[in-house]
Design a protein around this motif. Structure first.
Motif, PDB file in Angstrom:
ATOM      1  N   MET A  12       0.911  -1.075   0.520  1.00  0.00           N
ATOM      2  CA  MET A  12       0.330   0.235  -0.014  1.00  0.00           C
ATOM      3  C   MET A  12       0.685   1.454   0.115  1.00  0.00           C
ATOM      4  O   MET A  12       2.110   1.156   0.421  1.00  0.00           O
ATOM      5  CB  MET A  12      -0.512   0.004   1.700  1.00  0.00           C
ATOM      6  CG  MET A  12      -2.138  -1.150   1.423  1.00  0.00           C
ATOM      7  SD  MET A  12      -3.193  -0.770   2.492  1.00  0.00           S
ATOM      8  CE  MET A  12      -1.862  -0.768   4.015  1.00  0.00           C
ATOM      9  N   GLN A  13       0.409   2.231  -0.484  1.00  0.00           N
ATOM     10  CA  GLN A  13       1.251   3.586  -1.135  1.00  0.00           C
ATOM     11  C   GLN A  13       0.329   4.853  -0.677  1.00  0.00           C
ATOM     12  O   GLN A  13      -0.936   4.783  -1.141  1.00  0.00           O
ATOM     13  CB  GLN A  13       1.883   3.301  -1.984  1.00  0.00           C
ATOM     14  CG  GLN A  13       3.185   4.560  -1.750  1.00  0.00           C
ATOM     15  CD  GLN A  13       4.004   4.801  -2.790  1.00  0.00           C
ATOM     16  OE1 GLN A  13       4.112   4.175  -4.210  1.00  0.00           O
ATOM     17  NE2 GLN A  13       5.451   4.630  -3.133  1.00  0.00           N
ATOM     18  N   ARG A  14       0.438   5.601   0.598  1.00  0.00           N
ATOM     19  CA  ARG A  14      -0.032   6.373   0.599  1.00  0.00           C
ATOM     20  C   ARG A  14       0.464   7.705   0.539  1.00  0.00           C
ATOM     21  O   ARG A  14       1.592   8.166   1.317  1.00  0.00           O
ATOM     22  CB  ARG A  14      -0.755   6.111   1.831  1.00  0.00           C
ATOM     23  CG  ARG A  14      -2.355   7.560   2.014  1.00  0.00           C
ATOM     24  CD  ARG A  14      -2.434   7.368   3.796  1.00  0.00           C
ATOM     25  NE  ARG A  14      -3.719   8.009   4.080  1.00  0.00           N
ATOM     26  CZ  ARG A  14      -4.486   7.985   5.128  1.00  0.00           C
ATOM     27  NH1 ARG A  14      -4.654   6.806   5.316  1.00  0.00           N
ATOM     28  NH2 ARG A  14      -5.047   9.417   5.262  1.00  0.00           N
ATOM     29  N   LYS A  15      -0.097   9.110  -0.571  1.00  0.00           N
ATOM     30  CA  LYS A  15       0.677  10.552  -0.183  1.00  0.00           C
ATOM     31  C   LYS A  15       0.049  11.120   0.939  1.00  0.00           C
ATOM     32  O   LYS A  15      -1.042  12.020   1.411  1.00  0.00           O
ATOM     33  CB  LYS A  15       0.445  10.601  -1.381  1.00  0.00           C
ATOM     34  CG  LYS A  15       1.276  12.336  -1.285  1.00  0.00           C
ATOM     35  CD  LYS A  15       2.792  11.847  -2.305  1.00  0.00           C
ATOM     36  CE  LYS A  15       3.670  13.066  -1.627  1.00  0.00           C
ATOM     37  NZ  LYS A  15       4.750  13.647  -2.095  1.00  0.00           N
ATOM     38  N   LEU A  16       0.751  12.019   2.226  1.00  0.00           N
ATOM     39  CA  LEU A  16       0.216  12.193   2.900  1.00  0.00           C
ATOM     40  C   LEU A  16       0.617  14.332   3.102  1.00  0.00           C
ATOM     41  O   LEU A  16       1.401  14.596   2.107  1.00  0.00           O
ATOM     42  CB  LEU A  16       0.681  11.362   4.403  1.00  0.00           C
ATOM     43  CG  LEU A  16      -0.475  10.363   4.414  1.00  0.00           C
ATOM     44  CD1 LEU A  16       0.054   9.286   5.154  1.00  0.00           C
ATOM     45  CD2 LEU A  16      -2.032  10.828   4.746  1.00  0.00           C
ATOM     46  N   VAL A  17       1.081  13.967   3.857  1.00  0.00           N
ATOM     47  CA  VAL A  17       1.806  15.916   4.527  1.00  0.00           C
ATOM     48  C   VAL A  17       2.771  15.456   4.502  1.00  0.00           C
ATOM     49  O   VAL A  17       3.868  14.301   4.623  1.00  0.00           O
ATOM     50  CB  VAL A  17       1.386  16.213   6.062  1.00  0.00           C
ATOM     51  CG1 VAL A  17       2.306  16.993   6.760  1.00  0.00           C
ATOM     52  CG2 VAL A  17       0.198  16.462   6.427  1.00  0.00           C
ATOM     53  N   PRO A  18       3.877  16.422   3.484  1.00  0.00           N
ATOM     54  CA  PRO A  18       4.659  16.440   3.372  1.00  0.00           C
ATOM     55  C   PRO A  18       6.304  16.456   4.292  1.00  0.00           C
ATOM     56  O   PRO A  18       6.085  16.949   5.735  1.00  0.00           O
ATOM     57  CB  PRO A  18       5.299  17.856   2.617  1.00  0.00           C
ATOM     58  CG  PRO A  18       4.263  18.369   1.632  1.00  0.00           C
ATOM     59  CD  PRO A  18       3.064  17.454   2.754  1.00  0.00           C
ATOM     60  N   GLY A  19       7.358  15.471   4.306  1.00  0.00           N
ATOM     61  CA  GLY A  19       7.769  14.946   5.923  1.00  0.00           C
ATOM     62  C   GLY A  19       7.544  14.194   6.943  1.00  0.00           C
ATOM     63  O   GLY A  19       8.303  14.294   7.728  1.00  0.00           O
ATOM     64  N   GLU A  20       6.270  14.181   6.471  1.00  0.00           N
ATOM     65  CA  GLU A  20       5.353  13.108   8.305  1.00  0.00           C
ATOM     66  C   GLU A  20       4.598  12.069   7.312  1.00  0.00           C
ATOM     67  O   GLU A  20       4.084  12.809   6.150  1.00  0.00           O
ATOM     68  CB  GLU A  20       4.680  14.286   8.574  1.00  0.00           C
ATOM     69  CG  GLU A  20       3.836  13.419   9.485  1.00  0.00           C
ATOM     70  CD  GLU A  20       3.658  14.411  11.145  1.00  0.00           C
ATOM     71  OE1 GLU A  20       2.350  15.225  10.658  1.00  0.00           O
ATOM     72  OE2 GLU A  20       4.200  15.148  11.412  1.00  0.00           O
ATOM     73  N   CYS A  21       4.243  11.136   8.348  1.00  0.00           N
ATOM     74  CA  CYS A  21       3.099   9.746   7.760  1.00  0.00           C
ATOM     75  C   CYS A  21       2.450  10.065   8.710  1.00  0.00           C
ATOM     76  O   CYS A  21       3.216   9.504   9.953  1.00  0.00           O
ATOM     77  CB  CYS A  21       4.070   8.916   7.189  1.00  0.00           C
ATOM     78  SG  CYS A  21       4.764   8.986   5.509  1.00  0.00           S
ATOM     79  N   THR A  22       0.448   9.994   8.579  1.00  0.00           N
ATOM     80  CA  THR A  22      -0.035   9.316  10.212  1.00  0.00           C
ATOM     81  C   THR A  22      -0.009   8.167   9.547  1.00  0.00           C
ATOM     82  O   THR A  22      -0.806   7.247   7.672  1.00  0.00           O
ATOM     83  CB  THR A  22      -1.001  10.333   9.762  1.00  0.00           C
ATOM     84  OG1 THR A  22      -0.586  11.706   9.599  1.00  0.00           O
ATOM     85  CG2 THR A  22      -2.190   9.681  11.280  1.00  0.00           C
ATOM     86  N   ASP A  23      -0.303   7.347  10.261  1.00  0.00           N
ATOM     87  CA  ASP A  23      -0.139   5.482   9.859  1.00  0.00           C
ATOM     88  C   ASP A  23      -1.314   5.638   9.886  1.00  0.00           C
ATOM     89  O   ASP A  23      -2.803   5.970  10.340  1.00  0.00           O
ATOM     90  CB  ASP A  23       0.264   4.422  11.407  1.00  0.00           C
ATOM     91  CG  ASP A  23       0.374   3.287  11.177  1.00  0.00           C
ATOM     92  OD1 ASP A  23      -1.082   2.800  11.274  1.00  0.00           O
ATOM     93  OD2 ASP A  23       0.943   2.426  11.574  1.00  0.00           O
ATOM     94  N   SER A  24      -2.332   5.049   8.708  1.00  0.00           N
ATOM     95  CA  SER A  24      -3.753   4.954   8.728  1.00  0.00           C
ATOM     96  C   SER A  24      -4.025   3.328   9.469  1.00  0.00           C
ATOM     97  O   SER A  24      -5.353   3.270   9.533  1.00  0.00           O
ATOM     98  CB  SER A  24      -3.944   4.037   7.248  1.00  0.00           C
ATOM     99  OG  SER A  24      -3.003   3.395   6.910  1.00  0.00           O
ATOM    100  N   TYR A  25      -3.619   2.497   9.894  1.00  0.00           N
ATOM    101  CA  TYR A  25      -3.930   1.356  11.188  1.00  0.00           C
ATOM    102  C   TYR A  25      -3.815   2.273  12.755  1.00  0.00           C
ATOM    103  O   TYR A  25      -4.808   1.676  13.094  1.00  0.00           O
ATOM    104  CB  TYR A  25      -2.560  -0.006  11.354  1.00  0.00           C
ATOM    105  CG  TYR A  25      -2.184   0.314   9.780  1.00  0.00           C
ATOM    106  CD1 TYR A  25      -3.647  -0.912   9.427  1.00  0.00           C
ATOM    107  CD2 TYR A  25      -1.517   0.613   8.404  1.00  0.00           C
ATOM    108  CE1 TYR A  25      -3.498  -1.630   7.630  1.00  0.00           C
ATOM    109  CE2 TYR A  25      -1.449  -0.202   7.565  1.00  0.00           C
ATOM    110  CZ  TYR A  25      -2.427  -1.148   7.130  1.00  0.00           C
ATOM    111  OH  TYR A  25      -1.847  -1.919   6.091  1.00  0.00           O
TER     112      TYR A  25
END
Length: 92
Positions: A12-25
């Motif tokens: 799975m690949q998800r584009k989020l806030v640049p420089g940070e990712c929020t775990d969708s789980y």
């Protein structure tokens, strides 16, 4: 979110806030360049605000007279006899 499954593995690949990712789980935040394992047995990375995950387990083939389940503590599939769940199935 883009998702691709092949050979029993899920990516799975998800584009989020640049420089940070929020775990969708679980909603936890991770800085770019980090890697972590989720409680759903996924291995994830955050790179330039894009979260990529793949499964940490491989599904097993259907076994006659057995039922299979994902053990989330070990991130492995286990099989038990349908007529006696106390007995594991022999995996060829």
């Amino acid at each position: 979110m883009a998702s691709l499954t092949f050979g029993g593995l899920t990516l799975m690949q998800r584009k989020l806030v640049p420089g940070e990712c929020t775990d969708s789980y679980d909603g936890s935040k991770h800085p770019s360049g980090s890697a972590w394992n989720t409680s759903e047995c996924m291995s994830c990375e955050c790179n330039h605000g894009t979260m990529s995950c793949c499964s940490r387990y491989v599904a097993i083939a259907h076994l006659e007279g057995c039922t299979s389940y994902l053990d989330k503590e070990t991130c492995t599939y286990k099989s038990r006899k349908i007529n006696d769940p106390s007995k594991p199935c022999d995996v060829p």
